[in-house]
Write an enzyme that holds these catalytic residues in place. Structure first.
Site, short mmCIF file in Angstrom:
data_model
loop_
_atom_site.label_atom_id
_atom_site.label_comp_id
_atom_site.label_asym_id
_atom_site.label_seq_id
_atom_site.Cartn_x
_atom_site.Cartn_y
_atom_site.Cartn_z
N ARG A 102 44.65 40.64 -12.69
CA ARG A 102 44.07 41.37 -13.06
C ARG A 102 44.04 42.58 -13.92
O ARG A 102 43.61 43.31 -15.45
CB ARG A 102 42.35 40.98 -13.25
N CYS A 126 43.22 36.70 -9.45
CA CYS A 126 42.41 35.73 -8.90
C CYS A 126 41.48 35.11 -9.55
O CYS A 126 40.66 35.66 -10.43
CB CYS A 126 41.43 36.70 -7.48
N ARG A 131 34.84 37.23 -14.81
CA ARG A 131 35.43 38.97 -14.43
C ARG A 131 35.86 39.17 -16.06
O ARG A 131 36.73 39.74 -16.88
CB ARG A 131 36.61 39.01 -13.57
N ASP A 316 34.22 42.49 -1.22
CA ASP A 316 35.62 42.58 -1.36
C ASP A 316 35.66 42.28 0.25
O ASP A 316 36.85 42.10 1.57
CB ASP A 316 36.50 43.68 -0.94
N ILE A 338 28.05 40.40 -6.99
CA ILE A 338 29.23 41.30 -7.37
C ILE A 338 29.86 39.96 -8.49
O ILE A 338 29.67 40.69 -9.91
CB ILE A 338 30.18 42.26 -7.30
#
Length: 431
Positions: A102, A126, A131, A316, A338
């Site tokens: 991405r 991912c 997104r 993350d 997020i």
């Protein structure tokens, strides 16, 4: 397809050298498209995503050279990459390349800023929620680009060049802020970013762009100003240490127990995460060499966590911290704000004996006394390493499948953990 075999129950003792940050290296590499001169990046990690991005940049005409391993070097020795986009030979980034990662969609900004036009496939990578790239495209439109989306491609045009603008982000976006920094650096006039992302990787990109001749003020704050320049030049820049890798190994030590120095890690890049790990029962100290993490036989304590943009708890590290909480003495709640669909590791952790239930954007983790090794499958980058962390404290053998996800973001993970006493090995070529 490679697998990783782990036998749990060993504490970790020794030193782990922290690599350069993947999340900084990728946009820095993309920034090479902004100039015809050579950009040299040091401390670039040896990762599958880095190699894929080199292929994509090469497609656009970037000449590059990589200083790989030499005899006698540590297996995780950093690399220097020299990138020269003397001539852009193709403004199109095709689906077969962009779909694999991405972050490669970010090439749209420098291609547009330098060439006045870009045609880039919608991204892959991912499978974490949708997104959307809407905020990135909003940035380019604010700077004067005309955007069309057709047949899976984004076609951006600015034949008279980009111009400065005031851009207010409706929500904090790392990708949108990266895009704005790169595009506005070559735009005509003044650009003001409001509600910009504050992540250290944003600051690293701004520092590199400044070395290249960009005029940027306020990077790392929510309001950033950019004064466009006519051209950017070459530069040399060292990628900052990977705060996510450092946080991951800190959690691994907290999970397995032991005493490990995270060499080169910088505490101010992940202070919220370190404070949280310390609340869970680890002892953390900052030294001139890095961050030292210790945990003796004391049990883990439950800690509630909500992910947030920097300087909050990083999304993350959410999966890794959830793995840690599976062994805590009590219940903890982990809330993800997020990304949507970022709990795919829950089902696999359950195979190891974890007790986790999902309630919307939250996961309630009931700590258990014992985890049991089992075959598990990695679903994305951070989820895969959460399974490794859980396996370090599980009884018996765990086999992690689909470890190509790990190779996208962790440099020589099994070697680094193995040197600290973990029983871990890569089994190559197994379906």
């Amino acid at each position: 397809m490679d697998r990783i075999r782990i036998v749990g129950g060993r504490t970790l003792e020794g030193t782990i050298k922290i690599s350069g940050a993947k999340n900084a290296a990728l946009p820095l590499m993309i920034a090479s498209l902004l100039t015809s001169e050579t950009l040299t990046l040091e401390n670039v990690p040896a990762l599958a995503d880095v190699n894929m991005l080199l292929r994509i940049l090469g497609h656009h005409g970037v000449d590059y050279s990589v200083n790989g391993r030499r005899a006698g070097e540590e297996p995780h020795a950093s690399r220097a990459i020299h990138l020269t986009a003397g001539t852009i030979v193709d403004i199109m980034a095709p689906y077969d390349l962009v779909s694999k990662m991405r972050a490669s969609f970010w090439v749209i900004a420098p291609l547009l800023a330098r060439m006045g036009e870009a045609r880039v496939s919608l991204p892959g990578g991912c499978a974490i929620g949708t997104r959307p790239v809407d905020l990135l495209l909003m940035v380019l439109e604010k700077l004067g680009a005309k955007i069309e989306i057709e047949a899976g491609y984004v076609h951006a045009k600015a034949p008279k060049g980009l111009h400065g603008a005031e851009i207010t982000f409706p929500k904090v976006t790392v990708g949108g802020t990266h895009t704005a920094l790169m595009a506005a650096s070559l735009a005509q006039g003044h650009t003001l970013l409001v509600n910009a992302a504050r992540e250290p990787e944003i600051v690293d990109l701004a520092n590199c762009l400044t070395k290249m001749g960009a005029k940027i003020k306020g990077a790392g704050q929510s309001t950033v100003e950019i004064e466009g320049v006519g051209r950017l030049s070459g530069a040399s820049h060292k990628v900052l240490p990977d705060r996510i890798e450092a946080g991951t190994y800190a959690i691994a030590v907290a999970m397995a127990g032991g005493d490990v120095l995270l060499e080169g890690a910088e505490a101010d890049l992940l202070q919220t995460a370190l404070d949280t790990i310390e609340q869970a029962g680890a002892r953390i100290s900052v030294t001139n060499e890095g961050i030292r993490v210790r945990r003796n036989g004391a049990g883990l304590q439950p800690v509630d966590v909500t992910t947030a943009p920097f300087p909050g708890f990083p999304t993350d590290l959410q999966a890794q911290f959830m793995a840690l909480m599976t062994k805590a003495k009590g219940s903890s709640t982990i809330t993800e704000t997020i990304f949507e669909n970022r709990f795919m590791h829950v089902q696999e952790l359950a195979r190891l004996g974890a007790h986790i239930r999902l309630e919307g954007d939250a996961a309630i983790v009931e700590g258990v006394e014992t985890l049991q090794g089992a075959p598990v499958m990695a679903t994305d980058l951070r989820a895969s390493v959460s399974l490794v962390i859980a396996a370090l404290a599980a009884q018996g053998e765990t086999m992690v499948n689909r470890v190509y996800h790990l190779d996208r973001g962790f440099e020589h993970l099994e070697e680094k953990l193995g040197r600290c006493g973990a029983i871990i090995e890569r089994i190559s070529g197994t379906a």
